[in-house]
Design an enzyme around this catalytic site. Structure first.
Site, PDB file in Angstrom:
ATOM      1  N   LYS A 179      48.015  -7.411 -26.101  1.00  0.00           N
ATOM      2  CA  LYS A 179      47.642  -5.537 -26.835  1.00  0.00           C
ATOM      3  C   LYS A 179      46.400  -6.689 -27.721  1.00  0.00           C
ATOM      4  O   LYS A 179      45.382  -5.240 -27.823  1.00  0.00           O
ATOM      5  CB  LYS A 179      48.912  -6.358 -28.525  1.00  0.00           C
ATOM      6  N   GLY A 199      51.811  -9.188 -13.256  1.00  0.00           N
ATOM      7  CA  GLY A 199      50.897  -9.302 -14.413  1.00  0.00           C
ATOM      8  C   GLY A 199      50.342  -7.845 -13.745  1.00  0.00           C
ATOM      9  O   GLY A 199      50.576  -6.653 -13.013  1.00  0.00           O
ATOM     10  N   GLY A 228      44.928  -9.076  -9.444  1.00  0.00           N
ATOM     11  CA  GLY A 228      44.261  -9.648  -8.335  1.00  0.00           C
ATOM     12  C   GLY A 228      45.195 -10.314  -7.387  1.00  0.00           C
ATOM     13  O   GLY A 228      44.525 -11.096  -6.857  1.00  0.00           O
ATOM     14  N   SER A 267      57.803  -3.894 -32.016  1.00  0.00           N
ATOM     15  CA  SER A 267      56.401  -4.689 -32.130  1.00  0.00           C
ATOM     16  C   SER A 267      56.274  -3.336 -33.263  1.00  0.00           C
ATOM     17  O   SER A 267      55.174  -3.496 -33.760  1.00  0.00           O
ATOM     18  CB  SER A 267      55.721  -5.610 -31.273  1.00  0.00           C
TER      19      SER A 267
END
Ligand code: ADP
Length: 784
Positions: A726, A360, A365, A683
């Site tokens: 996004k 992540g 965290g 994208s």
């Protein structure tokens, strides 16, 4: 045949280990009652006995069956008992002299024991013939060698051998001294021709000599080794004494201290041996030499490794859930999966073979989750940052031959943890690099492989260390750059970025109390309303995680602490309108700053390992010859998207009032600022196309809106990945409209309500709809 001078009916004394030959004397020890009974019988036969080869337990049978065939025809020696001495231990020692070789004619049973009638063996012994001399001299030589090997004085042995004047006597003498068993002796006795007997003895003698030589060799090798060890010990003691005299050696204190520590460290057998060997070396070194200090450092490492030390695992799932909830807001799915994982570990009773990988953006965290897992399991926690590690030796250590060598970071971490079963966090596993100094990823593979890590070998330690009880948790921003073989071994848990609402809760319940405590503030010393916190999140942070937010809160806490220290009254209130004074100017989103009213600008949404980003895309057209220039560090896929967008626009030139050959007279330049953001992926196709059309029509977009979507050459809008990140980026940037592919509408349903309330997502299936919506006469209506 002349009648012998001794009785022919004699009691039999069977011999087990040797045989007597005529004219020789042999001491015998009798312990068996039957043997002692023979002595009594011998008193009746003028102390003569017949010594025969013992033929097993059936000698007792011979007494019961007079015609026992094993004795009939057997050879042996008639002997005279010279002396008979009872001993203290109950045995009887007798001294017997060989009189003549004899053969058993008859076996007679007596109640008192076995009696045999014997007849003398006729021998043709004679003084030495000339032809026998070479053989005799050879045999004498061998005999001499054998006796000296057995430790007899050479002169004595020679005198004895030279004193025997006939071939038969020589053969008998040697046969008796060859340690042959009684049966072999009897076989030799059967050879009546003295020269032949001598030849047979010569053969046995050669064999015995060979055996004696080998034994002598072994004995002398063992003796040399023993002598060397004794010598070494002696020299070492002397050296110590000299050092003690010179004041260099502290009364063996160091050696004994090390010895005790090594014994107490609970090392593996291999490590113990190595440590003892190094200690022996240390003892011989000058105590203040550089090498001695290297050896000391090495021994310290070996001693301080947690060879046996472990903490007891607490695999209570209820408690684990409580710890995870207490330390982290939300993250329900990740917490669920961690509890599943701990559940499996508690069933298995070990963590062997389990590796978690938390993926992540920064600050969401990952590290603190690892810390909580360790806390929940009652294990120690160590963290190793792999960012920028390029040298394999950082993982596996340097060999001790290098100056300043140290163990690798894994071993260092374990020593630091002090137990062999900590939770070991391998941070930023995606930032690990490779260069000429080896491949750290390959070394990590060995660390993580449950088959191999039972005996992990660090170059510095040079002995195997068991890593199988360590729980490894890796973290990465994205799996893209994690070597495939490594990613394959791990159970991946994905953590996504936080919404502003999440950040508010995290700041209020976790970050602020922690920061206040760290800055010595009491709970009532700082007052921050929710609206101020939200403003703080929106204006002073732009991130997926909460790291920057924590830093900003830290700054506010320092302001409050100063206020208190200066005697100000509590609480220190922070209002939204004071933020700028306290924290300086807020961050502005550069992509939005110049948005309104500029033709040729569109906003794309991009996914990066650090979370979502809003990217400004600029297109400019100028008279030219159809050149297309793309700048801004674009990847190949993005360049191809731009080409496809241009081709699509050419197919729609008429519809937008562009001349069909517009591309031949215009040069197009597409630029994507923000050079630090990695830009590749399909994208941005929709945004590229929109920016181009806006530039060609010289029409700005009516309202600030971002877009994401891949386009095909024919204008179809295709769904994209990383949608949540996004969308969060769009919400963070305060955009209220986002154009998305129809295929991503399902993802909108997964977004937090706070995002869908502030951002409007408009779906499209084709670029005609998007362009119609943005530039057409019926602006704002064309999309689905
Ligand atoms: P990472 O390792 O992902 O970069 P960290 O674990 O260092 O992030 O987290 C940064 C800070 O944010 C830590 O102080 C951590 O406690 C806090 N934090 C992150 N996520 C949460 C959460 N969900 N609840 C409470 N605190 C959190």
């Amino acid at each position: 045949m002349t009648k012998p001078s001794w009785p022919t009916d004699l009691p039999v004394l069977p011999l087990r280990h040797t045989m007597l030959f005529p004219a020789m004397i042999l001491p015998l020890f009798l312990s068996d009652a039957n043997e002692k009974a023979v002595l009594a019988e011998a008193e009746k036969t003028e102390r003569y006995v017949f010594l025969g080869a013992w033929c097993g337990e059936d000698t007792t049978c011979a007494r019961e069956e007079p015609d026992q065939p094993s004795w009939k025809g057997a050879l042996g020696c008639v002997a005279l008992i010279l002396k008979n001495t009872p001993m203290e231990d109950g045995r009887v020692k007798i001294l017997v002299q060989g009189i003549a070789k004899a053969r058993v004619r008859r076996v007679m049973a007596r109640s008192s024991g076995l009696m045999v009638r014997v007849e003398p063996l006729v021998e043709t012994d004679m003084p030495l013939e000339k032809s026998l001399l070479p053989l005799v001299s050879k045999v004498r030589q061998m005999g001499l060698k054998l006796f000296t090997l057995r430790g007899m004085h050479a002169a004595d042995a020679e005198a004895v051998l030279q004193g025997i004047s006939s071939a038969g006597r020589l053969a008998d003498f040697l046969a008796m001294n060859l340690h042959l068993d009684p049966h072999q002796c009897c076989r030799l006795m059967a050879v009546v021709d003295p020269s032949e007997r001598l030849r047979a003895v010569a053969e046995a003698l050669a064999e015995e000599l060979q055996k004696a030589e080998v034994q002598q060799e072994i004995a002398s090798e063992a003796e040399t080794a023993l002598r060397r060890r004794q010598r070494e010990r002696y020299l070492r003691e002397q050296l110590k004494a000299i050092r003690r005299e010179l004041g260099e050696w502290d009364e063996d204190k160091e050696e004994w201290a090390y010895r005790e520590k090594i014994q107490a460290a609970g090392m593996s057998a291999e490590a113990y041996q190595v440590a003892m060997r190094e200690l022996d070396r240390l003892v011989l070194m000058q105590s203040d030499s550089a090498e001695a200090s290297l050896v000391r450092t090495y021994l310290d490492w070996l001693i301080e490794m947690p060879w046996q030390r472990t903490t007891e695992d607490r695999l209570d799932l209820g408690e684990a859930a409580r710890v995870l909830d207490a330390d982290h807001h939300d993250m329900e799915t990740v917490k669920e999966r961690i509890l599943d994982f701990l559940g499996a570990c508690s069933l298995k009773g070990s963590v062997k073979g389990s590796i978690l990988c938390l993926v992540g953006p920064p600050g969401v965290g990952k590290t603190s989750l690892g810390r909580s897992i360790a806390k929940a399991m009652g294990r120690r926690f160590v963290r190793l940052s792999l960012g920028g590690v390029r040298d394999e030796a950082e993982i596996r250590g340097h060999r001790r031959t290098y100056l300043g060598a140290l163990p690798g970071r894994i071993i260092q971490g374990l020593r630091h943890a002090g137990t062999k079963n900590p939770v070991f966090m391998l941070d930023e596993i995606d930032k690990i690099g490779t260069d000429a100094r080896g491949d750290p990823a390959a070394a990590l593979l060995e660390v993580l492989d449950p088959e191999q890590n039972k005996a992990f070998s660090d170059h510095y330690l040079s002995v195997a260390f068991d890593l199988s009880q360590v729980l490894f948790i890796a973290t990465a921003n994205s799996l893209e750059h994690v070597p495939l073989a490594l990613a394959d071994r791990m159970e991946v848990l994905t953590l996504s970025g936080y919404t502003d609402r999440d950040k508010l809760v995290i700041a209020r319940s976790y970050l602020l109390p922690r920061q206040m405590e760290q800055h010595g503030l009491q709970p009532g010393d700082l007052a921050l309303s929710d609206s101020t916190l939200t403003a703080l999140v929106r204006r002073y942070t732009r991130e997926s995680g909460v790291r920057q937010l924590e830093r900003v809160l830290g700054t506010l806490c320092r302001k409050a602490a100063r206020h208190r220290a200066e005697g100000g009254c509590s609480p220190f209130r922070v209002f939204t309108n004071r933020l700028e004074r306290l924290l300086g100017p807020s961050l502005k989103d550069p992509s939005l700053q110049q948005f309104p009213g500029i033709p040729g600008v569109a906003l794309a949404l991009a996914w990066t390992p650090h979370g979502g980003e809003v990217l400004r895309i600029e297109a400019a057209v100028m008279p030219g010859k159809g050149a297309v220039v793309l700048t801004g560090h674009l990847g190949t896929i993005m360049k191809e998207s731009a080409q496809a967008a241009l081709s699509f626009i050419r197919t729609r030139a008429g519809r937008w009032g562009l001349s069909s050959d517009f591309h031949e007279k215009t040069d197009v330049h597409i630029h994507v600022p923000a050079g630090a953001v990695p830009k590749d992926g399909p994208s941005a196709g929709m945004a590229l196309c929109v920016a181009l059309v806006s530039a060609l029509l010289q029409k700005p977009l009516g309202q600030p809106c971002a877009m994401t979507g891949e386009i095909s050459l024919l204008g179809d809008v295709l769904p994209v990945g990383g949608f949540r990140e996004k969308a969060l980026a769009a919400a963070r940037s305060g955009l209220d409209l986002v154009l998305i592919p129809q295929g991503n509408m399902d993802d909108v349903a997964q977004l937090p309500a706070y995002v869908t309330r502030t951002v409007h997502f408009k779906a499209a299936t084709h670029m005609d709809q998007v362009l119609g919506h943005l530039f057409g006469p019926d602006r704002g209506a064309a999309c689905v």
